[in-house]
Design a protein around this motif. Structure first.
Motif, PDB file in Angstrom:
ATOM      1  N   ALA A 194      11.987  -1.395  -7.205  1.00  0.00           N
ATOM      2  CA  ALA A 194      10.700  -1.681  -6.558  1.00  0.00           C
ATOM      3  C   ALA A 194      10.083  -2.942  -7.160  1.00  0.00           C
ATOM      4  N   PRO A 195       9.238  -3.622  -6.394  1.00  0.00           N
ATOM      5  CA  PRO A 195       8.554  -4.801  -6.956  1.00  0.00           C
ATOM      6  C   PRO A 195       7.692  -4.394  -8.153  1.00  0.00           C
ATOM      7  N   HIS A 196       7.658  -5.228  -9.162  1.00  0.00           N
ATOM      8  CA  HIS A 196       6.810  -5.009 -10.339  1.00  0.00           C
ATOM      9  C   HIS A 196       5.359  -5.295  -9.950  1.00  0.00           C
ATOM     10  N   MET A 197       4.466  -4.356 -10.186  1.00  0.00           N
ATOM     11  CA  MET A 197       3.057  -4.535  -9.823  1.00  0.00           C
ATOM     12  C   MET A 197       2.275  -5.147 -10.983  1.00  0.00           C
ATOM     13  N   ASP A 198       1.419  -6.092 -10.628  1.00  0.00           N
ATOM     14  CA  ASP A 198       0.511  -6.681 -11.606  1.00  0.00           C
ATOM     15  C   ASP A 198      -0.832  -5.962 -11.597  1.00  0.00           C
ATOM     16  N   SER A 211       0.850  -1.190   0.000  1.00  0.00           N
ATOM     17  CA  SER A 211       0.000   0.000   0.000  1.00  0.00           C
ATOM     18  C   SER A 211       0.882   1.235   0.000  1.00  0.00           C
ATOM     19  N   ALA A 212       0.299   2.319  -0.512  1.00  0.00           N
ATOM     20  CA  ALA A 212       1.030   3.590  -0.578  1.00  0.00           C
ATOM     21  C   ALA A 212       0.014   4.710  -0.771  1.00  0.00           C
ATOM     22  N   GLY A 213       0.513   5.945  -0.676  1.00  0.00           N
ATOM     23  CA  GLY A 213      -0.355   7.102  -0.852  1.00  0.00           C
ATOM     24  C   GLY A 213       0.301   8.180  -1.685  1.00  0.00           C
ATOM     25  N   SER A 214      -0.521   9.018  -2.275  1.00  0.00           N
ATOM     26  CA  SER A 214      -0.006  10.147  -3.059  1.00  0.00           C
ATOM     27  C   SER A 214       0.517  11.243  -2.139  1.00  0.00           C
ATOM     28  N   HIS A 215      -0.104  11.377  -0.970  1.00  0.00           N
ATOM     29  CA  HIS A 215       0.314  12.352   0.042  1.00  0.00           C
ATOM     30  C   HIS A 215       0.240  11.662   1.401  1.00  0.00           C
ATOM     31  N   PRO A 216       1.193  10.765   1.683  1.00  0.00           N
ATOM     32  CA  PRO A 216       1.102   9.967   2.911  1.00  0.00           C
ATOM     33  C   PRO A 216       1.058  10.816   4.166  1.00  0.00           C
ATOM     34  N   SER A 217       0.268  10.352   5.116  1.00  0.00           N
ATOM     35  CA  SER A 217       0.078  11.080   6.365  1.00  0.00           C
ATOM     36  C   SER A 217       1.271  10.947   7.301  1.00  0.00           C
ATOM     37  N   SER A 269       3.676  -4.856  12.585  1.00  0.00           N
ATOM     38  CA  SER A 269       4.915  -4.217  13.055  1.00  0.00           C
ATOM     39  C   SER A 269       5.665  -3.466  11.967  1.00  0.00           C
ATOM     40  N   ALA A 270       5.544  -3.894  10.712  1.00  0.00           N
ATOM     41  CA  ALA A 270       6.278  -3.234   9.630  1.00  0.00           C
ATOM     42  C   ALA A 270       5.422  -2.228   8.858  1.00  0.00           C
ATOM     43  N   LEU A 271       4.160  -2.093   9.219  1.00  0.00           N
ATOM     44  CA  LEU A 271       3.295  -1.168   8.492  1.00  0.00           C
ATOM     45  C   LEU A 271       3.718   0.272   8.734  1.00  0.00           C
ATOM     46  N   ARG A 272       3.687   1.047   7.658  1.00  0.00           N
ATOM     47  CA  ARG A 272       3.983   2.475   7.749  1.00  0.00           C
ATOM     48  C   ARG A 272       3.297   3.182   6.597  1.00  0.00           C
ATOM     49  N   SER A 273       3.026   4.450   6.788  1.00  0.00           N
ATOM     50  CA  SER A 273       2.441   5.275   5.750  1.00  0.00           C
ATOM     51  C   SER A 273       3.566   5.719   4.824  1.00  0.00           C
ATOM     52  N   LYS A 274       3.447   5.384   3.533  1.00  0.00           N
ATOM     53  CA  LYS A 274       4.539   5.673   2.603  1.00  0.00           C
ATOM     54  C   LYS A 274       4.021   6.217   1.283  1.00  0.00           C
ATOM     55  N   SER A 275       4.908   6.866   0.563  1.00  0.00           N
ATOM     56  CA  SER A 275       4.578   7.469  -0.725  1.00  0.00           C
ATOM     57  C   SER A 275       4.604   6.432  -1.844  1.00  0.00           C
ATOM     58  N   GLU A 320       7.883   5.326  -3.763  1.00  0.00           N
ATOM     59  CA  GLU A 320       8.727   4.162  -3.447  1.00  0.00           C
ATOM     60  C   GLU A 320       8.527   3.046  -4.463  1.00  0.00           C
ATOM     61  N   PHE A 321       7.373   2.995  -5.088  1.00  0.00           N
ATOM     62  CA  PHE A 321       7.066   1.925  -6.027  1.00  0.00           C
ATOM     63  C   PHE A 321       7.365   2.311  -7.471  1.00  0.00           C
ATOM     64  N   GLU A 322       7.890   3.523  -7.665  1.00  0.00           N
ATOM     65  CA  GLU A 322       8.339   3.954  -8.987  1.00  0.00           C
ATOM     66  C   GLU A 322       9.819   3.640  -9.204  1.00  0.00           C
TER      67      GLU A 322
END
Length: 165
Positions: A78-82, A38-44, A63-69, A72-74
């Motif tokens: 980064a992992p290739h998204m399907d 998961s990610a956001g355009s304007h992470p909180s 434990s590893a969850l975090r709000s991220k931009s 990171e996936f560009e």
């Protein structure tokens, strides 16, 4: 049976609740066939505590969850998204990056969980959490031939348009 693992990115503006809950549900229910992010355009900058509580209730390791931009996936490493799925109307309307490999995209809209009182907030989050579960179960239950075919695009979009309880 295919050994392919499908990478799925859930996007929401703040990456604090709906996208994070979607990531957790798919990682829990995906039976190893999916790896959700998961990610956001304007992470909180923080994951909503109500989302953390609900994910903990189903046994998801938060434990590893975090709000991220989404940036990171560009990145090249980064992992290739399907599949890329927006889960809030703001993210649906935003100009998303051009993802490497041109993954399937869909919108699964959910209301922004809210409430005036503690009880209303908990009830609103739980309602959205269970709506997300319904759609994730539909995706996770697709047979391999559906996932492997071009029909996947239509199926995933149809899930996003399905009525929720």
């Amino acid at each position: 049976m295919s050994n392919k693992v499908y990478n799925v990115l859930f996007l929401c503006t703040a990456n604090s609740a709906r996208s994070v809950m979607s990531e957790g549900w798919l990682n829990m229910l995906g039976k190893g066939r999916f790896k959700a992010f998961s990610a956001g355009s304007h992470p909180s900058g923080q994951v909503n505590p109500y989302a953390i509580t609900l994910l903990n209730e189903i046994g998801y390791d938060t434990s590893a969850l975090r709000s991220k931009s989404w940036e990171e996936f560009e990145a090249a490493d980064a992992p290739h998204m399907d599949i890329v799925i927006t889960v809030c109307d703001n993210a649906k309307g935003e100009l998303c990056p051009i993802w490497p490999g041109h993954p399937l995209t869909a919108h699964w809209g959910y209301e922004d969980p809210h409430g005036e009182t503690e009880e209303e907030k908990q009830a609103s989050f739980r309602k959205v959490f269970l709506q997300i579960k319904q759609r994730v179960l539909l995706l996770a239950s697709l047979p391999d031939e559906k996932l492997a075919s071009l029909a996947l695009k239509d199926v995933v979009r149809d899930i996003g348009e399905s009525k929720l309880d």
